[in-house]
Write an enzyme that holds these catalytic residues in place. Sequence first.
Site, PDB file in Angstrom:
ATOM      1  CG  HIS A   8      -2.038   0.925   1.198  1.00  0.00           C
ATOM      2  ND1 HIS A   8      -3.306   0.571   1.611  1.00  0.00           N
ATOM      3  CD2 HIS A   8      -2.140   2.211   0.801  1.00  0.00           C
ATOM      4  CE1 HIS A   8      -4.124   1.603   1.473  1.00  0.00           C
ATOM      5  NE2 HIS A   8      -3.427   2.620   0.982  1.00  0.00           N
ATOM      6  CG  ASP A  40      -6.403   3.273  -0.647  1.00  0.00           C
ATOM      7  OD1 ASP A  40      -7.028   2.849   0.337  1.00  0.00           O
ATOM      8  OD2 ASP A  40      -5.441   4.055  -0.556  1.00  0.00           O
ATOM      9  CG  HIS A  55      -0.249  15.214   1.357  1.00  0.00           C
ATOM     10  ND1 HIS A  55      -1.035  15.228   0.231  1.00  0.00           N
ATOM     11  CD2 HIS A  55      -0.797  14.282   2.183  1.00  0.00           C
ATOM     12  CE1 HIS A  55      -2.018  14.344   0.357  1.00  0.00           C
ATOM     13  NE2 HIS A  55      -1.889  13.753   1.524  1.00  0.00           N
ATOM     14  NE  ARG A  73       0.388  11.448  -2.668  1.00  0.00           N
ATOM     15  CZ  ARG A  73      -0.734  11.138  -2.052  1.00  0.00           C
ATOM     16  NH1 ARG A  73      -1.736  10.583  -2.734  1.00  0.00           N
ATOM     17  NH2 ARG A  73      -0.883  11.361  -0.771  1.00  0.00           N
ATOM     18  CG  HIS A 111      -6.394   2.064   5.300  1.00  0.00           C
ATOM     19  ND1 HIS A 111      -7.754   1.967   5.367  1.00  0.00           N
ATOM     20  CD2 HIS A 111      -6.120   2.745   4.149  1.00  0.00           C
ATOM     21  CE1 HIS A 111      -8.293   2.565   4.332  1.00  0.00           C
ATOM     22  NE2 HIS A 111      -7.321   3.042   3.563  1.00  0.00           N
ATOM     23  CG  HIS A 121      -1.129   6.592  -1.675  1.00  0.00           C
ATOM     24  ND1 HIS A 121      -2.291   6.426  -2.384  1.00  0.00           N
ATOM     25  CD2 HIS A 121      -1.363   6.078  -0.444  1.00  0.00           C
ATOM     26  CE1 HIS A 121      -3.205   5.843  -1.621  1.00  0.00           C
ATOM     27  NE2 HIS A 121      -2.662   5.624  -0.437  1.00  0.00           N
ATOM     28  CG  HIS A 127     -10.805   3.717   1.361  1.00  0.00           C
ATOM     29  ND1 HIS A 127      -9.658   4.420   1.661  1.00  0.00           N
ATOM     30  CD2 HIS A 127     -11.825   4.410   1.927  1.00  0.00           C
ATOM     31  CE1 HIS A 127      -9.976   5.500   2.374  1.00  0.00           C
ATOM     32  NE2 HIS A 127     -11.286   5.510   2.542  1.00  0.00           N
ATOM     33  CG  ASN A 160      -4.918   7.714  -4.502  1.00  0.00           C
ATOM     34  OD1 ASN A 160      -3.955   6.982  -4.665  1.00  0.00           O
ATOM     35  ND2 ASN A 160      -5.155   8.341  -3.367  1.00  0.00           N
ATOM     36  CG  ASP A 173      -2.256   4.575   3.734  1.00  0.00           C
ATOM     37  OD1 ASP A 173      -2.170   4.909   2.533  1.00  0.00           O
ATOM     38  OD2 ASP A 173      -3.256   4.833   4.426  1.00  0.00           O
TER      39      ASP A 173
END
Length: 428
Positions: free
Chosen positions: A60, A152, A309, A64, A232, A62, A179, A94, A305
């Site tokens: 899991h 997710d 950011h 980006r 999660h 991300h 999710h 995502n 996860d």
Amino acid sequence: MKLLIKNGRIIDIKSALDAQMDLLIEEDKIIKIAKNLKIEDTTIFDAKNMVIVPGLIDLHTHLRQPGYEYKETICSGSRAAAFGGFTSICCMPNTNPIIDNQNVVEFILSEAKKCGLINIFVIGAISKGSNGKQLAEIGELKKAGVVAISDDGNPVENAEIMRRAMEYASMFGLPVISHCEDKNLSAEGVMNEGYRATVLGLKGIPRIAEIIAVARDIEIASFTKTKLHIAHISCTESVELVRQAKKRGVQVTCECCAHHFTLTEDAVTGYNTNTKINPPLRTKADIAAVKQGLKDGTIDCIVTDHAPHSEEEKDLCFDTAPFGIIGLETSLGLAITELVEKKVLTLKQLVEKMSFNPAKILEIDKGYICEGCTADITVLDPHKNWVVSKDKFVSKSQNSPFINFNLCGKAVLTIVSGKVVFKEDKEP
């Protein structure tokens, strides 16, 4: 190229090997596993007091890219993964555009190959645009190379769509990763609903937003007789729902994140936006339940996860800052500190949760060590004490609540297909 790793404790779940041995790598393969190997013309790494395990796998992540390269790229995420001891990671869909078609999958795999650090597996979207209204072309995604499907970041709110997703995914041998969140209940919430949220004046997310969604998807999996993986998991009741479902034969697995067995909702005090996570940080009782779920096998995997950011995005008021924290570089240390050091799991059980089980769930040929297999190896020092430092992160983002935490246990050598992609004190 030959690399001889000497004097380390090798742990392998598949073969039940747990002994001090030497391991010889030539090119991209493990050539020999034996005691007291003496090989001429080879590079030697002394792993005395260290542990040699199958490369860690994160189910899991991300990454980006495409669309949000200012937060993370495939290459920067790969470096962070290597630093954290991960040889394989699975990127969630995502992105922008969403990974709901063959072209985006091919782009990611192409970029991963150019980067050439670690193994990157792609998780495709369940629905087009991840909007929960129309199934993505699951067969096309499978053909392009995805290893699972998930929306997710967004729950599939329509139960009929979720049913069809499980049925179609089963036809193509793909796990569905759910999710579990009812957004009608979580609404505009920003932290766990309860006393602490009231004191802080923040809108809460009720725990039933997760519990109801977990219960629904378990029942759909039971009805369709298909495989379900729950992302999660964080609530006492959710863990118990999975435990009971497994007992009655439902094909359900689940994962938890390091922050959900480390921090409680009290960490939000001070309004540090790096504690804003979805699902939110819960209570001490929930942490105890998650740890028990890990101990008794209800929870199959530990994941990061990893959700990077930018500093500008997180430097907002708590209500408006985005959810998510990075985790690739801290997950192993947190797991050893909170679980192994505190006797919740043995080191062998931790390897099972962070390598063998993820590979088994995805049905990928990873997560084990043997002669003749691809040399994806993590060497970790379970006793190494270190401090999480913001300026030492190799991820593009630094949104972590664990900055300045003292941790025990760290990857010191990460090898992918026989190539050293990270060595302690050297940037990967």
